[in-house]
Design a protein around this motif. Sequence first.
Motif, PDB file in Angstrom:
ATOM      1  N   GLN A  56      39.238 -39.751  37.852  1.00  0.00           N
ATOM      2  CA  GLN A  56      40.659 -39.501  38.667  1.00  0.00           C
ATOM      3  C   GLN A  56      40.214 -40.439  40.070  1.00  0.00           C
ATOM      4  OE1 GLN A  56      39.153 -36.816  37.284  1.00  0.00           O
ATOM      5  NE2 GLN A  56      38.305 -35.814  39.334  1.00  0.00           N
ATOM      6  N   GLY A  57      41.441 -41.101  40.417  1.00  0.00           N
ATOM      7  CA  GLY A  57      41.703 -41.812  41.620  1.00  0.00           C
ATOM      8  C   GLY A  57      42.848 -42.519  41.741  1.00  0.00           C
ATOM      9  N   ALA A  58      43.669 -42.161  42.874  1.00  0.00           N
ATOM     10  CA  ALA A  58      45.034 -43.163  43.173  1.00  0.00           C
ATOM     11  C   ALA A  58      44.313 -44.558  42.906  1.00  0.00           C
ATOM     12  CB  ALA A  58      45.312 -42.749  44.412  1.00  0.00           C
ATOM     13  N   PRO A  59      45.420 -45.269  42.410  1.00  0.00           N
ATOM     14  CA  PRO A  59      46.706 -45.020  41.924  1.00  0.00           C
ATOM     15  C   PRO A  59      46.636 -44.781  40.280  1.00  0.00           C
ATOM     16  CG  PRO A  59      46.659 -47.248  42.184  1.00  0.00           C
ATOM     17  CD  PRO A  59      45.034 -46.731  42.710  1.00  0.00           C
ATOM     18  N   MET A  60      45.459 -44.507  39.835  1.00  0.00           N
ATOM     19  CA  MET A  60      45.332 -44.379  38.406  1.00  0.00           C
ATOM     20  C   MET A  60      45.412 -42.696  37.704  1.00  0.00           C
ATOM     21  SD  MET A  60      45.857 -47.187  37.256  1.00  0.00           S
ATOM     22  CE  MET A  60      45.840 -46.563  35.609  1.00  0.00           C
ATOM     23  N   SER A  61      45.308 -41.953  38.611  1.00  0.00           N
ATOM     24  CA  SER A  61      44.740 -40.600  38.247  1.00  0.00           C
ATOM     25  C   SER A  61      45.860 -40.050  36.854  1.00  0.00           C
ATOM     26  CB  SER A  61      45.013 -39.549  39.507  1.00  0.00           C
ATOM     27  OG  SER A  61      44.199 -39.752  40.375  1.00  0.00           O
ATOM     28  N   SER A 450      27.178 -36.894  58.875  1.00  0.00           N
ATOM     29  CA  SER A 450      27.398 -38.002  57.790  1.00  0.00           C
ATOM     30  C   SER A 450      28.341 -37.499  56.829  1.00  0.00           C
ATOM     31  CB  SER A 450      26.006 -37.942  57.036  1.00  0.00           C
ATOM     32  OG  SER A 450      26.106 -38.930  55.959  1.00  0.00           O
ATOM     33  N   ALA A 451      29.620 -38.321  56.903  1.00  0.00           N
ATOM     34  CA  ALA A 451      30.854 -37.915  56.242  1.00  0.00           C
ATOM     35  C   ALA A 451      30.836 -38.415  54.774  1.00  0.00           C
ATOM     36  CB  ALA A 451      31.997 -38.443  56.906  1.00  0.00           C
ATOM     37  N   ASP A 452      31.880 -37.942  54.151  1.00  0.00           N
ATOM     38  CA  ASP A 452      31.932 -38.458  52.730  1.00  0.00           C
ATOM     39  C   ASP A 452      33.181 -38.877  52.227  1.00  0.00           C
ATOM     40  OD1 ASP A 452      31.235 -38.278  49.736  1.00  0.00           O
ATOM     41  OD2 ASP A 452      29.329 -37.754  50.515  1.00  0.00           O
ATOM     42  N   ILE A 453      33.387 -38.920  51.051  1.00  0.00           N
ATOM     43  CA  ILE A 453      34.969 -39.463  50.468  1.00  0.00           C
ATOM     44  C   ILE A 453      35.616 -37.900  49.940  1.00  0.00           C
ATOM     45  CG2 ILE A 453      36.112 -40.313  48.519  1.00  0.00           C
ATOM     46  CD1 ILE A 453      34.869 -42.282  50.581  1.00  0.00           C
ATOM     47  N   GLY A 454      36.656 -37.658  50.345  1.00  0.00           N
ATOM     48  CA  GLY A 454      37.330 -36.408  49.959  1.00  0.00           C
ATOM     49  C   GLY A 454      38.417 -35.950  51.083  1.00  0.00           C
ATOM     50  N   CYS A 455      39.081 -35.017  51.000  1.00  0.00           N
ATOM     51  CA  CYS A 455      40.166 -34.320  52.046  1.00  0.00           C
ATOM     52  C   CYS A 455      39.169 -34.403  53.227  1.00  0.00           C
ATOM     53  CB  CYS A 455      40.627 -33.143  51.667  1.00  0.00           C
ATOM     54  SG  CYS A 455      41.485 -33.264  50.149  1.00  0.00           S
ATOM     55  N   ILE A 492      24.018 -33.235  59.960  1.00  0.00           N
ATOM     56  CA  ILE A 492      24.650 -32.454  59.013  1.00  0.00           C
ATOM     57  C   ILE A 492      25.666 -33.526  58.136  1.00  0.00           C
ATOM     58  CG2 ILE A 492      26.666 -30.994  58.862  1.00  0.00           C
ATOM     59  CD1 ILE A 492      25.872 -29.769  61.604  1.00  0.00           C
ATOM     60  N   SER A 493      25.297 -33.449  56.835  1.00  0.00           N
ATOM     61  CA  SER A 493      25.978 -34.177  55.998  1.00  0.00           C
ATOM     62  C   SER A 493      26.992 -33.198  55.120  1.00  0.00           C
ATOM     63  CB  SER A 493      25.051 -34.593  54.719  1.00  0.00           C
ATOM     64  OG  SER A 493      24.235 -35.411  55.032  1.00  0.00           O
ATOM     65  N   VAL A 494      28.224 -33.564  55.228  1.00  0.00           N
ATOM     66  CA  VAL A 494      29.357 -32.902  54.593  1.00  0.00           C
ATOM     67  C   VAL A 494      29.687 -33.516  53.228  1.00  0.00           C
ATOM     68  CG1 VAL A 494      31.847 -31.975  54.960  1.00  0.00           C
ATOM     69  CG2 VAL A 494      30.155 -32.220  57.146  1.00  0.00           C
ATOM     70  N   MET A 495      30.176 -32.892  52.335  1.00  0.00           N
ATOM     71  CA  MET A 495      30.337 -33.188  50.823  1.00  0.00           C
ATOM     72  C   MET A 495      31.311 -32.303  50.212  1.00  0.00           C
ATOM     73  SD  MET A 495      27.278 -33.899  47.980  1.00  0.00           S
ATOM     74  CE  MET A 495      26.429 -34.904  49.013  1.00  0.00           C
ATOM     75  N   GLY A 496      32.042 -32.997  49.507  1.00  0.00           N
ATOM     76  CA  GLY A 496      33.062 -31.939  48.833  1.00  0.00           C
ATOM     77  C   GLY A 496      32.391 -31.548  47.444  1.00  0.00           C
ATOM     78  N   ASP A 497      33.084 -30.515  46.769  1.00  0.00           N
ATOM     79  CA  ASP A 497      32.457 -30.167  45.455  1.00  0.00           C
ATOM     80  C   ASP A 497      32.538 -31.416  44.372  1.00  0.00           C
ATOM     81  OD1 ASP A 497      35.029 -29.519  45.592  1.00  0.00           O
ATOM     82  OD2 ASP A 497      34.842 -27.466  44.811  1.00  0.00           O
ATOM     83  N   TYR A 528      38.658 -28.003  43.172  1.00  0.00           N
ATOM     84  CA  TYR A 528      39.035 -29.130  42.507  1.00  0.00           C
ATOM     85  C   TYR A 528      38.772 -30.484  43.272  1.00  0.00           C
ATOM     86  CZ  TYR A 528      42.343 -25.169  41.947  1.00  0.00           C
ATOM     87  OH  TYR A 528      42.840 -23.807  41.785  1.00  0.00           O
ATOM     88  N   THR A 529      39.063 -31.330  42.837  1.00  0.00           N
ATOM     89  CA  THR A 529      38.991 -32.725  43.191  1.00  0.00           C
ATOM     90  C   THR A 529      40.480 -33.003  43.861  1.00  0.00           C
ATOM     91  OG1 THR A 529      39.688 -34.059  41.254  1.00  0.00           O
ATOM     92  CG2 THR A 529      37.337 -34.082  41.864  1.00  0.00           C
ATOM     93  N   SER A 530      40.461 -32.401  45.212  1.00  0.00           N
ATOM     94  CA  SER A 530      41.857 -32.312  45.673  1.00  0.00           C
ATOM     95  C   SER A 530      42.526 -33.437  46.219  1.00  0.00           C
ATOM     96  CB  SER A 530      41.834 -31.264  46.957  1.00  0.00           C
ATOM     97  OG  SER A 530      41.070 -29.948  46.405  1.00  0.00           O
ATOM     98  N   ALA A 531      41.687 -34.328  46.766  1.00  0.00           N
ATOM     99  CA  ALA A 531      42.355 -35.507  47.247  1.00  0.00           C
ATOM    100  C   ALA A 531      42.957 -36.315  46.138  1.00  0.00           C
ATOM    101  CB  ALA A 531      41.294 -36.357  47.870  1.00  0.00           C
ATOM    102  N   THR A 532      42.602 -36.158  44.872  1.00  0.00           N
ATOM    103  CA  THR A 532      43.307 -37.186  43.964  1.00  0.00           C
ATOM    104  C   THR A 532      44.027 -36.588  43.069  1.00  0.00           C
ATOM    105  OG1 THR A 532      41.343 -36.518  42.274  1.00  0.00           O
ATOM    106  CG2 THR A 532      41.059 -38.475  43.712  1.00  0.00           C
ATOM    107  N   GLY A 533      44.485 -35.150  43.384  1.00  0.00           N
ATOM    108  CA  GLY A 533      45.300 -34.365  42.747  1.00  0.00           C
ATOM    109  C   GLY A 533      45.129 -33.295  42.066  1.00  0.00           C
TER     110      GLY A 533
END
Length: 726
Positions: A56-61, A450-455, A492-497, A528-533
């Motif tokens: 998943q990932g915009a705009p193809m989710s 250290s940030a990551d992709i996600g909300c 500190i590294s932040v990562m989503g599930d 969830y992978t919240s940022a993608t829906g």
Amino acid sequence: MFDQPPAAARTNPERSFTDEVRSLRLGDGEIFRGEGVLAVTKALLQSGVAYVGGYQGAPMSHLVDVLVESQDLLDELGVHLETCTSEASAAALLGASINYPLRGCVTWKSIVGTNVAADALSNLASPGVVGGALIVVGEDYGEGASIIQERSHAFALKSSVWLMDPRPNLPTIVHCVEKGFELSEASNTPVMIELRIRACHVSGEFVAKNNVAPAISRNARLAEPIPQDYARISHPPSTYLQEKLKVDVRLPAAQRFIVEQGLNELLPGEREDLGIIVQGGIANVTLRGLDRLGLGDAFGAVKVPTLVLNVTYPLVPDQIADFCKGKRAVLVVEEGAPDYLEQEIGALLRKRDIGARLHGKDVLPMAGEYTAEVVTEGLLKFFAQTANDIDLSKPMQALETARAGRAEAQRLIGAPLPLRPPGFCTGCPERPVFSAIKLLEREVGKVHISADIGCHAFATLAPFNLGNTILGYGMSLAAAAGVAPVLQKRTISVMGDGGFWHNGLLSGVSSAMFNRGDRVLVVMQNGYTSATGAQFLPSSAGNRRDGENTSDIATTLRAMGVRWLRTIRTYNVSTMLATLREAVTTKEQGLKVIIADGECQLARQRRIRPQLAAALKRGERVIRTRYGIDDAVCTGDHSCIRLSGCPSLTIKPSPDPLRDDPIASVVNSCVGCGLCGEVADAAVLCPSFYKAEIVQNPSRWDRALTRVRTAVIGWLQGKESVAHAR
Ligand code: SF4
Ligand code: SF4
């Protein structure tokens, strides 16, 4: 664990796709209406696709989301659907088409997804395919994009994957999907179909066909696997021959097919001395530009001959040469950098000694989205330089008027409008973690984040401004590996599930363990992978197939050897702060992981609102929690807003005539997540916050209690007014 969604939840909680699912069943002659991305989905089923996968990932989710809800239809047809945990696993899925005559399609967001899939794609493109293999990429480029700005075209070029860039209308998109499979099979090469954001969401209609059940499928299985053919393995010495086949056999086969099937469109026009060559995906805005200049209409009736490249790689040299011969000037409309098409066409004209003057990036910008306005300005410049006889005074005047209007609006406003950065949803479980990190920084000073992709990437923006780098999905822990050894304070590294399962587990955790990395990792476990829906992931409480949880982050980390591991409910800011403090300052060496646990509030609200509405309808007692601010107590220093950033927290004029500063206020969109109270407590803020419980369908006891409370308060207020009167 986070608030549990129902174990049996099997569908995407974001929205229901009932209408879309119905439209996938349309048959011969029926009219399909919908968005571009759904048209692709229907075209796949009409083409006899045997397997579909994607990440998943915009705009193809939407493509995979709709298929997840179409399991019954897929079962009938025998189509296999794989909801992959990364683009790499999706790309590897196409390995089925290397040996077997199976049509397959995978999809993701590009360029990031294509980067992740690169290894498998290269190893797919080298041996080539016997079954049609489509890669449908959502080209996340331009104004609405959320990622780095690069072109998938580069990948197609380097791996010899053919690239289709269909004109954004539904019949062309569907035609390209159907012909894309045929092109793939005719040239034994995977085909990438590039859909820009607007093409994914363009609405329209086309005449549907019956869905086709694949000849070999889950419903019609082969008795034996295909015998080994070493030539189809991407391993030396086969790879040497494969490289030659790409150039000597597959490329000419593809070029023949493109011409024979008329995949590129030639729009004739009376001005034979001029020409435009345009990527299919930009054709609509180019036609709109010509329309504005009085040189055509939006439907393709143009005065200047236009070659629409629905296939942008490979180009067909004879087709380009034939188009350019006899013209004084040709404009290439090609979005993005580098200008691959313009360079190739320029070299071709030079080699064939064709005298047409080539324009492109000299009148159009090298970088940035080609909106209708940008392309119209480019067309104006092109015609101003090449065709004195075309009267451009009216469109020039219109452009000047529009510019003057914009300048006047700016003058009236007086200053640039303040930017409104995107932020976390109201009540988001990730916000309290960043409130806690801000409080931690008050104690220990600035920390490298250290940030990551996600909300959670929203925390890099105001009011948190926390995050020094983003290196890719699930890469935040790995991205701190070079920084941590040179800093006195732990990173500190932040990562989503989502990032954890996508890449973080192996690229980050295993590497940190292997290298004895002394860092802190916060994993946002929102379910969830919240940022993608809000799609499910391996540690979600649900699963699209059987409603069961499949993997657990804490168990996995322990199995990897992580000893310092805490799971903290995100809204508990004091505990989160204490845990972060310990993680950053403890003498214990090694990786320290905090699992920040709290269900995505957006998904939660979508889940519980219908349940609450049903309970109310049944007359059951329902309590809603809201937070508020006492107008008389708030001093207006707004530290609560700076520490939270919740959109439900705003300001309003102070009722106290002796105070100038506006006071903080909680608006009705508050979902009562409790962060306000937690932050006020952990940060020792003013005591202006109060918590209110709104009871609907109150019980007799509630009513009696209210009567007593009202009486006591009235009595106290009466005493107070008497005291004031004395
Ligand atoms: S979608 Fe969920 S995780 Fe993302 S910002 Fe909204 S509440 Fe937070
Ligand atoms: S309690 Fe505070 S942070 Fe939570 S939703 Fe309400 S206003 Fe926002």
